[in-house]
Design a protein around this motif. Sequence first.
Motif, PDB file in Angstrom:
ATOM      1  N   ASN A 123       0.849  -1.164   0.000  1.00 22.13           N
ATOM      2  CA  ASN A 123       0.000   0.000   0.000  1.00 22.13           C
ATOM      3  C   ASN A 123       0.892   1.223   0.000  1.00 22.13           C
ATOM      4  O   ASN A 123       2.061   1.134   0.365  1.00 22.13           O
ATOM      5  CB  ASN A 123      -0.900  -0.007   1.240  1.00 22.13           C
ATOM      6  N   PRO A 124       0.333   2.362  -0.402  1.00 19.54           N
ATOM      7  CA  PRO A 124       1.178   3.557  -0.453  1.00 19.54           C
ATOM      8  C   PRO A 124       1.570   4.036   0.943  1.00 19.54           C
ATOM      9  O   PRO A 124       0.831   3.836   1.906  1.00 19.54           O
ATOM     10  CB  PRO A 124       0.302   4.595  -1.161  1.00 19.54           C
ATOM     11  N   CYS A 125       2.735   4.631   1.050  1.00 15.16           N
ATOM     12  CA  CYS A 125       3.142   5.285   2.290  1.00 15.16           C
ATOM     13  C   CYS A 125       3.703   6.644   1.909  1.00 15.16           C
ATOM     14  O   CYS A 125       3.548   7.087   0.778  1.00 15.16           O
ATOM     15  CB  CYS A 125       4.137   4.426   3.057  1.00 15.16           C
ATOM     16  N   LYS A 126       4.360   7.283   2.858  1.00 18.24           N
ATOM     17  CA  LYS A 126       4.767   8.672   2.658  1.00 18.24           C
ATOM     18  C   LYS A 126       5.658   8.841   1.425  1.00 18.24           C
ATOM     19  O   LYS A 126       5.497   9.771   0.661  1.00 18.24           O
ATOM     20  CB  LYS A 126       5.523   9.122   3.899  1.00 18.24           C
ATOM     21  N   ASP A 127       6.603   7.950   1.242  1.00 18.40           N
ATOM     22  CA  ASP A 127       7.552   8.161   0.135  1.00 18.40           C
ATOM     23  C   ASP A 127       7.560   7.011  -0.861  1.00 18.40           C
ATOM     24  O   ASP A 127       8.564   6.759  -1.507  1.00 18.40           O
ATOM     25  CB  ASP A 127       8.968   8.382   0.692  1.00 18.40           C
ATOM     26  N   GLY A 128       6.454   6.302  -0.968  1.00 16.98           N
ATOM     27  CA  GLY A 128       6.425   5.205  -1.941  1.00 16.98           C
ATOM     28  C   GLY A 128       5.420   4.160  -1.529  1.00 16.98           C
ATOM     29  O   GLY A 128       4.302   4.500  -1.141  1.00 16.98           O
ATOM     30  N   TYR A 129       5.842   2.907  -1.604  1.00 14.01           N
ATOM     31  CA  TYR A 129       4.929   1.806  -1.301  1.00 14.01           C
ATOM     32  C   TYR A 129       5.608   0.859  -0.326  1.00 14.01           C
ATOM     33  O   TYR A 129       6.801   0.597  -0.428  1.00 14.01           O
ATOM     34  CB  TYR A 129       4.565   1.030  -2.567  1.00 14.01           C
ATOM     35  N   MET A 130       4.803   0.322   0.581  1.00 18.22           N
ATOM     36  CA  MET A 130       5.353  -0.579   1.586  1.00 18.22           C
ATOM     37  C   MET A 130       4.648  -1.918   1.509  1.00 18.22           C
ATOM     38  O   MET A 130       3.424  -1.990   1.553  1.00 18.22           O
ATOM     39  CB  MET A 130       5.153   0.037   2.970  1.00 18.22           C
ATOM     40  N   MET A 131       5.443  -2.969   1.373  1.00 21.40           N
ATOM     41  CA  MET A 131       4.894  -4.316   1.327  1.00 21.40           C
ATOM     42  C   MET A 131       4.932  -4.937   2.720  1.00 21.40           C
ATOM     43  O   MET A 131       5.917  -4.810   3.439  1.00 21.40           O
ATOM     44  CB  MET A 131       5.727  -5.146   0.347  1.00 21.40           C
ATOM     45  N   ILE A 132       3.824  -5.565   3.111  1.00 20.52           N
ATOM     46  CA  ILE A 132       3.739  -6.236   4.407  1.00 20.52           C
ATOM     47  C   ILE A 132       3.138  -7.622   4.189  1.00 20.52           C
ATOM     48  O   ILE A 132       2.175  -7.771   3.447  1.00 20.52           O
ATOM     49  CB  ILE A 132       2.843  -5.445   5.388  1.00 20.52           C
ATOM     50  N   GLY A 133       3.707  -8.622   4.834  1.00 20.76           N
ATOM     51  CA  GLY A 133       3.154  -9.976   4.701  1.00 20.76           C
ATOM     52  C   GLY A 133       3.156 -10.699   6.032  1.00 20.76           C
ATOM     53  O   GLY A 133       4.107 -10.606   6.808  1.00 20.76           O
ATOM     54  N   GLY A 134       2.085 -11.421   6.310  1.00 18.30           N
ATOM     55  CA  GLY A 134       2.009 -12.208   7.539  1.00 18.30           C
ATOM     56  C   GLY A 134       0.584 -12.709   7.695  1.00 18.30           C
ATOM     57  O   GLY A 134      -0.332 -11.941   7.958  1.00 18.30           O
ATOM     58  N   GLN A 135       0.402 -14.001   7.490  1.00 17.17           N
ATOM     59  CA  GLN A 135      -0.943 -14.528   7.321  1.00 17.17           C
ATOM     60  C   GLN A 135      -1.371 -15.350   8.529  1.00 17.17           C
ATOM     61  O   GLN A 135      -2.514 -15.261   8.976  1.00 17.17           O
ATOM     62  CB  GLN A 135      -0.943 -15.381   6.041  1.00 17.17           C
ATOM     63  N   THR A 136      -0.465 -16.152   9.066  1.00 22.61           N
ATOM     64  CA  THR A 136      -0.837 -16.994  10.202  1.00 22.61           C
ATOM     65  C   THR A 136      -1.124 -16.103  11.411  1.00 22.61           C
ATOM     66  O   THR A 136      -0.643 -14.975  11.489  1.00 22.61           O
ATOM     67  CB  THR A 136       0.308 -17.955  10.563  1.00 22.61           C
ATOM     68  N   ASP A 137      -1.911 -16.603  12.347  1.00 16.56           N
ATOM     69  CA  ASP A 137      -2.281 -15.805  13.514  1.00 16.56           C
ATOM     70  C   ASP A 137      -1.064 -15.174  14.171  1.00 16.56           C
ATOM     71  O   ASP A 137      -1.068 -13.999  14.525  1.00 16.56           O
ATOM     72  CB  ASP A 137      -3.002 -16.686  14.542  1.00 16.56           C
ATOM     73  N   ARG A 138      -0.024 -15.972  14.330  1.00 11.12           N
ATOM     74  CA  ARG A 138       1.181 -15.503  14.995  1.00 11.12           C
ATOM     75  C   ARG A 138       1.705 -14.222  14.336  1.00 11.12           C
ATOM     76  O   ARG A 138       1.969 -13.218  14.996  1.00 11.12           O
ATOM     77  CB  ARG A 138       2.239 -16.604  14.899  1.00 11.12           C
ATOM     78  N   LEU A 139       1.819 -14.253  13.024  1.00 10.57           N
ATOM     79  CA  LEU A 139       2.370 -13.103  12.322  1.00 10.57           C
ATOM     80  C   LEU A 139       1.352 -11.979  12.188  1.00 10.57           C
ATOM     81  O   LEU A 139       1.673 -10.801  12.303  1.00 10.57           O
ATOM     82  CB  LEU A 139       2.856 -13.528  10.929  1.00 10.57           C
ATOM     83  N   TRP A 140       0.119 -12.346  11.960  1.00  7.94           N
ATOM     84  CA  TRP A 140      -0.919 -11.338  11.722  1.00  7.94           C
ATOM     85  C   TRP A 140      -1.089 -10.433  12.943  1.00  7.94           C
ATOM     86  O   TRP A 140      -1.167  -9.224  12.836  1.00  7.94           O
ATOM     87  CB  TRP A 140      -2.239 -12.043  11.387  1.00  7.94           C
ATOM     88  N   TYR A 141      -1.123 -11.045  14.107  1.00  9.17           N
ATOM     89  CA  TYR A 141      -1.269 -10.226  15.308  1.00  9.17           C
ATOM     90  C   TYR A 141      -0.002  -9.440  15.613  1.00  9.17           C
ATOM     91  O   TYR A 141      -0.053  -8.358  16.184  1.00  9.17           O
ATOM     92  CB  TYR A 141      -1.690 -11.085  16.503  1.00  9.17           C
ATOM     93  N   ARG A 142       1.131  -9.991  15.219  1.00 13.72           N
ATOM     94  CA  ARG A 142       2.364  -9.219  15.423  1.00 13.72           C
ATOM     95  C   ARG A 142       2.363  -7.949  14.591  1.00 13.72           C
ATOM     96  O   ARG A 142       2.797  -6.902  15.039  1.00 13.72           O
ATOM     97  CB  ARG A 142       3.579 -10.073  15.053  1.00 13.72           C
ATOM     98  N   ILE A 143       1.889  -8.064  13.356  1.00 15.98           N
ATOM     99  CA  ILE A 143       1.771  -6.855  12.523  1.00 15.98           C
ATOM    100  C   ILE A 143       0.867  -5.864  13.248  1.00 15.98           C
ATOM    101  O   ILE A 143       1.173  -4.677  13.371  1.00 15.98           O
ATOM    102  CB  ILE A 143       1.174  -7.181  11.136  1.00 15.98           C
ATOM    103  N   GLY A 144      -0.236  -6.362  13.741  1.00 18.94           N
ATOM    104  CA  GLY A 144      -1.187  -5.504  14.440  1.00 18.94           C
ATOM    105  C   GLY A 144      -0.562  -4.831  15.651  1.00 18.94           C
ATOM    106  O   GLY A 144      -0.762  -3.635  15.877  1.00 18.94           O
ATOM    107  N   ASP A 169     -12.418  -7.163  16.179  1.00 18.04           N
ATOM    108  CA  ASP A 169     -13.494  -7.509  15.264  1.00 18.04           C
ATOM    109  C   ASP A 169     -13.604  -9.042  15.150  1.00 18.04           C
ATOM    110  O   ASP A 169     -12.674  -9.703  14.720  1.00 18.04           O
ATOM    111  CB  ASP A 169     -13.184  -6.907  13.882  1.00 18.04           C
ATOM    112  N   PRO A 170     -14.747  -9.600  15.558  1.00 18.15           N
ATOM    113  CA  PRO A 170     -14.869 -11.066  15.536  1.00 18.15           C
ATOM    114  C   PRO A 170     -14.741 -11.657  14.130  1.00 18.15           C
ATOM    115  O   PRO A 170     -14.340 -12.807  13.977  1.00 18.15           O
ATOM    116  CB  PRO A 170     -16.276 -11.319  16.109  1.00 18.15           C
ATOM    117  N   LEU A 171     -15.062 -10.846  13.113  1.00 19.57           N
ATOM    118  CA  LEU A 171     -14.983 -11.372  11.749  1.00 19.57           C
ATOM    119  C   LEU A 171     -13.543 -11.607  11.298  1.00 19.57           C
ATOM    120  O   LEU A 171     -13.294 -12.299  10.323  1.00 19.57           O
ATOM    121  CB  LEU A 171     -15.650 -10.394  10.773  1.00 19.57           C
ATOM    122  N   LEU A 172     -12.610 -10.985  12.012  1.00 18.56           N
ATOM    123  CA  LEU A 172     -11.224 -11.080  11.567  1.00 18.56           C
ATOM    124  C   LEU A 172     -10.408 -12.066  12.405  1.00 18.56           C
ATOM    125  O   LEU A 172      -9.194 -12.113  12.307  1.00 18.56           O
ATOM    126  CB  LEU A 172     -10.559  -9.698  11.628  1.00 18.56           C
TER     127      LEU A 172
END
Lengths: 161, 496, 471
Positions: free
Chosen positions: B329-350, B367-370
């Motif tokens: 997604n775009p950020c201040k000076d370009g685009y930033m890629m983020i990846g982490g799908q499993t619960d362990r990684l997803w919550y760490r991103i959060g 959010d219960p849906l997530l």
Amino acid sequence: MCDIIWCKKEIDGKICNTVNYLDPYCFWNWEGKINCAECGTVYYIHMIQGFMYKGPEERPGEEPDIMPLYADKPLDGYDNYLPGTEGRTRPYNCLPRHIYLGRADMVKFSIRGRPVRGWCPQPPCSGIAGSHGFKWDIQKLSPEVWEEYQEKLKKGEVKEW
Amino acid sequence: MAPEKREIEINSREDTLDLMSPDIRPWPVTPPPSPEEVAAVYAKRKATDFGKWCEDNLRFEYSFGKPEALQGLKVLCMGLWRLGNKFCASLLGEAGAEVINIEPPEGDPLRKLTPFGREEYMLEDKETGEKCGLEFIHEMRNQYSITLNIETEEGREIYKNLAKNVDVLIEEYPPGYMDELGVGYRQLSKLNPGLVYCWIGVRGSWGPYKDKLSKFGQWTLEPFGGCANSFVHNTGFPPDQLPRGKGGDPTRSGVWFADYVAGEQAACSILAALYWRDEFSGEGQFIEVTGAESQMDILDFDIGWYGFNGSIKARTGAWDPNLNQYEWNPCKDGYMMIGGQTDRLWYRIGMCIERDYPQFGRLIHEDPLLKEMGARNALQALIKTYTLTTRWLRDLNRIEAEQKLLEYEIAAGPILFIDEVAEFPHFKYRPWVYTIDSDQYGTILYSASPNSFQMRTPHRVKWMGRPLGKDNYEIYQKWLGMGQSQVNELKDKGVI
Amino acid sequence: MAKDLRVTRLEDLPGPKSKEELEEMKMPYEEFCRKAFDPGNEMTKPQALKGIRWLSTTMYIFTPHSVSNLAELGAEVIKVEMPRMGDPMRHTSPFNECYLYPLHDSRPVTGTGMGFLNANPNEYHITMDYHIDEMKEAFYRLVRMSDGLTECYRPGTFDRWKQSYRYLQELNPRFIYVWGGGFGYGPKVFGGSYDILGQAHAGLASVTGMHEFMGGHCTKHSNWCIDWYSGTQITFGILAALLWRRKTGLGTMIEFSQVQAATRALGYTAPLYGRFGIVRQRWGNWDTQLCVHGIILCGKSDFPDAINPQDKYEARYVMVSAFQDADFKELCDITGNKELYEKYKAHKDRVEAEAQVEIYAALEKWASDKSRSEVVKTLQDAGLLAEPVRNDREVYECEHFRQRGTVRWLEDPIFGDVLQHGTYSAGLMEKTPRRLFWIWRPVGADNVRIYHELLGYPVSKIEEWYEKSWI
């Protein structure tokens, strides 16, 4: 883009409290009017590089240029408006099918009408330590699907391609 | 010694070209991290010994002290215009094969291509002054360059004699062209039964949708392959994110990507065929690899998905519909890629985002849906997650976001442009781009072979593209015993 | 030659030596190819990598694909996954809509998502928790009887578990050990990676997508293409190492960075920057080196009444190629843009950026009241190269791929009727073609086959491990 409008409009003594998501890319640089998915209040926004340069300012009586794609109500158990809720959110058209599920599609037959194991729950069928052979005993495990398949065969709904 | 200062005047783009040359602006501009700094990184994760072992055994710089895996393998490459044959031949050459690239006397038209037609970005042969495009130079690695006109009777005889003594022949000409001249697989395999013959193309040399030529003889080139296999249709931003005609359209790869895929699969099929020949049968065989199909092979599940329930993959821009988070997604000076799908990684991103932007936790984590990994891939879940992630990113430069996310051990990285790639500390250290001091064209910055990091037989780049016909005398002498006067004579006749 | 030179022997004469050979030589080329590759009869031919056994302790797409190529070419592959959970890629599915069941009997409502398709074909699937000391012996037994292994854990992890190449080469000097991951040794050695990171970090995204002036952003290649493409390059490394091992008997270790492989595919980008300091940018659907050679938008979809939105709204794009002078002239004639030909007679002129903007705008204007198929037909009838941008349905229905066997149906032994576009499409081989037996197996489906039948552990032991969730 990358912002939200947390609508605080008071309607009938109750605060709207709906979060309207301004999705990235679409709103990254954007100027115009957008409605709240819940109460319909129209806001003018001008976004530059993801920042709210102006707004959100209420524009009572004016028509929105765009609707949000998604909105939800975190204070009400995250009730939400999915994309394409009429009059509230805009539809998302670039989709793989005319229907959108967002959950597993329970498929029993491939597009050419032959059985495929695309539904759950499946009855347990493994041997020792999770072992599987090289056979799907559909007749025994899912007799109703087998029946349905026989019907399809009779009706000529099973094709080569 | 401080560099000498001098006055310069810039009136046009041409005036700047020399200022950027590697003599004045050497690569890398800033030095790579030192081995000590890197050792500290290993130590942090208690991998000091292992890190040292890897560097001692795998270092790029040691490759020329080690043997070559395909030493002794002889390869002919006969192809124009496209990169499939070039990449395939380069891979074999980097692994140690002796590769000879044959061009018609007027040269491969790829030599003439240069971005936006700008001749000033071509490299000049120091001896002859002849100019050659960078794509050609970069993609024709470790290959000898000879010329031969197989449309002449004598040329075909020479070609047959060359083919008698090789293990592999890579061909990329229009369907049936070589066969019609009597020098296709059918004919050459009779002369050399051990020959592994690989044709590379866009859609095929046979079948109802095979490669075409225009009425005027123009070839089918990439991205026709990507258009035929749905890759282009499936790539790009949807009109729901950007207006159609203004970015919201199906999009081709910026490079001739299907050519690269065809080239590498051709190289794999060739080596597998050689293994079978040498281990079991002694026989060569015929191989056909196309860009459209070999890229279709790696189109995830796309066509299979249609067979499941009639879904036709739609483009989703910079978001991936199969994993959350997995996007840029775009950020201040370009685009930033983020990846982490499993619960362990997803919550760490959060957690990382929440630290700066507490509302993220409120709206996302609660959010219960997530809460369920699969459910997070629903479209609405992507919209919500990425809107809020970008709300965080808009305040950050790429490097800031990267540092924050790496603290949480998230796979994250900015979109880098080539100048940034070339100066990225890790890429300089290994290195991924490297310079070669070529005799004809001066110093060239190139992308290193990713197979260079091996304990026993690392692949390596020995030289880049050569001037047309540079190796005529050597190869014709060594392979066919043709002396220089004979070669000159054939040159005059237009055969070489 | 015959001893008596007066005797004329058939084999000494040029040309075909038998009636069959004569017929083969006379056959039209296309027919010859069809016969040589003979799609549909792959199983009657030998396998190139017969007898090779490979271990796959891999996840996602990149490293699995380095092994799946081997499995398609005839190697026996054992894939090791975490008990009950399996490869995380099993839990990926487009918009959460498409799964095949079962994953494992202990999780009746969880399936394996379509994201897993094509990445692990023909393999035996076992489970193992490497953390358990008791499992180490089983792992070592596998290593002793295999030719190699591909792994993707963070650097140092397998070393900590005493199963890195440092340890395994002692057990099996012929062993070929592959580590595949994002970065490899160096300052970012512990950086995790995905396909998308390779696209972003290595420069591919910076040159893909519409330019800013076209309204675009850096664009992701639809697929995990860098994972797949890098995996294939590992396969190439493995095959070269196998050939070298035939001579020397020695294995090796390969350390492969997936992110780097993306930089490798950038063509002139690196040398242009190195020599001239020019930073290549995006150029949308056009080509930086050829013009006309790009994709244009047409006014009307080919299927305005279709139900599926991809047919209904998106069947509007055509790839047009007419960069040679004669082709360009014809294109200008047929689209009513004669003045453009006069203006840009030389390729050098029409490939300049401003010229491209003008030319493609004129072409799209011409196409603005036409459907995709009208545009294609008009141009093809004029002898020019133009093809529609096809979607997945059109690829499925394309007779070409069906005849070549590169799109075909498979009756998977466990999962039933599955449409397949991988394996056969990676390349046609006359004598040792690739082939597909099954798409994947449930988590741990071959535990007994491998632990019991191959490694000799008693079934009671295997059941015990299973109860403890060690496998």
